[in-house]
Design a protein around this motif. Structure first.
Motif, mmCIF file in Angstrom:
data_model
loop_
_atom_site.group_PDB
_atom_site.id
_atom_site.type_symbol
_atom_site.label_atom_id
_atom_site.label_comp_id
_atom_site.label_asym_id
_atom_site.label_seq_id
_atom_site.Cartn_x
_atom_site.Cartn_y
_atom_site.Cartn_z
ATOM 1 N N UNK A 32 -26.513 -2.572 -50.174
ATOM 2 C CA UNK A 32 -27.931 -2.484 -50.512
ATOM 3 C C UNK A 32 -28.767 -3.353 -49.576
ATOM 4 N N UNK A 33 -28.093 -4.297 -48.891
ATOM 5 C CA UNK A 33 -28.789 -5.239 -48.015
ATOM 6 C C UNK A 33 -28.616 -4.953 -46.528
ATOM 7 N N UNK A 34 -27.443 -4.425 -46.130
ATOM 8 C CA UNK A 34 -27.199 -4.147 -44.715
ATOM 9 C C UNK A 34 -26.622 -2.742 -44.561
ATOM 10 N N UNK A 35 -26.646 -2.239 -43.350
ATOM 11 C CA UNK A 35 -26.153 -0.882 -43.105
ATOM 12 C C UNK A 35 -24.626 -0.860 -43.107
ATOM 13 N N UNK A 36 -24.042 0.305 -43.397
ATOM 14 C CA UNK A 36 -22.576 0.412 -43.361
ATOM 15 C C UNK A 36 -21.986 0.012 -42.008
ATOM 16 N N UNK A 37 -22.628 0.421 -40.916
ATOM 17 C CA UNK A 37 -22.098 0.078 -39.587
ATOM 18 C C UNK A 37 -22.122 -1.421 -39.339
ATOM 19 N N UNK A 38 -23.163 -2.095 -39.799
ATOM 20 C CA UNK A 38 -23.229 -3.549 -39.642
ATOM 21 C C UNK A 38 -22.107 -4.219 -40.437
ATOM 22 N N UNK A 39 -21.844 -3.744 -41.655
ATOM 23 C CA UNK A 39 -20.793 -4.305 -42.483
ATOM 24 C C UNK A 39 -19.418 -4.082 -41.837
ATOM 25 N N UNK A 40 -19.194 -2.901 -41.295
ATOM 26 C CA UNK A 40 -17.921 -2.620 -40.619
ATOM 27 C C UNK A 40 -17.760 -3.543 -39.416
ATOM 28 N N UNK A 41 -18.821 -3.715 -38.653
ATOM 29 C CA UNK A 41 -18.763 -4.613 -37.498
ATOM 30 C C UNK A 41 -18.450 -6.045 -37.897
ATOM 31 N N UNK A 42 -19.106 -6.530 -38.947
ATOM 32 C CA UNK A 42 -18.856 -7.889 -39.421
ATOM 33 C C UNK A 42 -17.421 -8.044 -39.926
ATOM 34 N N UNK A 43 -16.934 -7.040 -40.678
ATOM 35 C CA UNK A 43 -15.555 -7.097 -41.196
ATOM 36 C C UNK A 43 -14.546 -7.100 -40.067
ATOM 37 N N UNK A 44 -14.722 -6.214 -39.090
ATOM 38 C CA UNK A 44 -13.770 -6.118 -37.984
ATOM 39 C C UNK A 44 -13.784 -7.397 -37.145
ATOM 40 N N UNK A 45 -14.968 -7.889 -36.840
ATOM 41 C CA UNK A 45 -15.074 -9.110 -36.034
ATOM 42 C C UNK A 45 -14.500 -10.308 -36.791
ATOM 43 N N UNK A 46 -14.830 -10.417 -38.068
ATOM 44 C CA UNK A 46 -14.310 -11.520 -38.880
ATOM 45 C C UNK A 46 -12.797 -11.477 -38.998
ATOM 46 N N UNK A 47 -12.256 -10.279 -39.211
ATOM 47 C CA UNK A 47 -10.800 -10.135 -39.303
ATOM 48 C C UNK A 47 -10.137 -10.498 -37.985
ATOM 49 N N UNK A 48 -10.735 -10.092 -36.884
ATOM 50 C CA UNK A 48 -10.172 -10.411 -35.562
ATOM 51 C C UNK A 48 -10.124 -11.921 -35.348
ATOM 52 N N UNK A 51 -7.295 -13.355 -37.616
ATOM 53 C CA UNK A 51 -5.954 -13.002 -37.132
ATOM 54 C C UNK A 51 -5.621 -13.737 -35.835
ATOM 55 N N UNK A 52 -6.568 -13.775 -34.904
ATOM 56 C CA UNK A 52 -6.316 -14.473 -33.632
ATOM 57 C C UNK A 52 -6.156 -15.975 -33.853
ATOM 58 N N UNK A 53 -6.934 -16.556 -34.754
ATOM 59 C CA UNK A 53 -6.802 -17.993 -35.060
ATOM 60 C C UNK A 53 -5.450 -18.278 -35.695
ATOM 61 N N UNK A 54 -5.044 -17.424 -36.626
ATOM 62 C CA UNK A 54 -3.749 -17.596 -37.293
ATOM 63 C C UNK A 54 -2.619 -17.516 -36.268
ATOM 64 N N UNK A 55 -2.702 -16.552 -35.366
ATOM 65 C CA UNK A 55 -1.676 -16.400 -34.330
ATOM 66 C C UNK A 55 -1.652 -17.626 -33.430
ATOM 67 N N UNK A 56 -2.813 -18.107 -33.053
ATOM 68 C CA UNK A 56 -2.896 -19.279 -32.163
ATOM 69 C C UNK A 56 -2.325 -20.512 -32.861
ATOM 70 N N UNK A 57 -2.665 -20.709 -34.128
ATOM 71 C CA UNK A 57 -2.139 -21.854 -34.873
ATOM 72 C C UNK A 57 -0.627 -21.736 -35.063
ATOM 73 N N UNK A 58 -0.123 -20.537 -35.125
ATOM 74 C CA UNK A 58 1.311 -20.309 -35.264
ATOM 75 C C UNK A 58 2.055 -20.413 -33.947
ATOM 76 N N UNK A 59 1.344 -20.672 -32.864
ATOM 77 C CA UNK A 59 1.971 -20.851 -31.568
ATOM 78 C C UNK A 59 2.367 -19.549 -30.884
ATOM 79 N N UNK A 60 1.831 -18.444 -31.326
ATOM 80 C CA UNK A 60 2.169 -17.162 -30.704
ATOM 81 C C UNK A 60 1.360 -16.972 -29.422
#
Length: 136
Positions: A32-48, A51-60
């Protein structure tokens, strides 16, 4: 598995289901506040980032060759971006109830198609699972 581990696994699985169920009304309020595309972009970027931080902290180590990076980008577009865009656009156009019923029906429909296409055999256990899913 020890009993403590079993209860930990059960607790985490229940927690995942609670978050999964809360996602529909929360996302509907957010849409109701933001567009679906903006939400998808935020979710994908946030997940990335997570995941990348977790991998880096795990020494991968991250892949550096172009072929692997290209495959990761391609899989990300089809497995995450397009998938989430279709899901969030659909949620934006319907009710949370309809969306959750459709989404939770995916494994049931996949099994039904696999049986019809002779990729899976139907047995008592699967028949009971399908029946329970359809009744639920």
């Amino acid at each position: 598995m020890r009993e403590t581990q079993t209860w930990t696994v059960v607790f985490v699985l229940v927690l995942v289901q609670v978050f999964f169920g809360l996602h529909y009304p929360a996302a509907k309020l957010l849409l109701a506040e933001i567009t679906p595309r903006a939400w998808v972009g935020l979710r994908a970027a946030g997940a990335a980032v997570v995941i990348l931080s977790w991998a880096r902290l795990g020494g991968r180590r991250f892949p550096t060759d172009r072929a692997t990076l290209g495959r990761i980008a391609l899989y990300s577009i089809f497995g995450v971006v397009i998938n989430q865009l279709c899901f969030i656009e659909g949620l934006n156009r319907t009710t949370t109830t309809h969306s959750s019923i459709l989404n939770t029906s995916i494994p049931v429909l996949t099994l039904l198609f696999a049986v019809v296409l002779a990729r899976e055999r139907i047995d008592l256990r699967r028949t009971m699972a399908l029946g329970l899913a359809l009744v639920g």
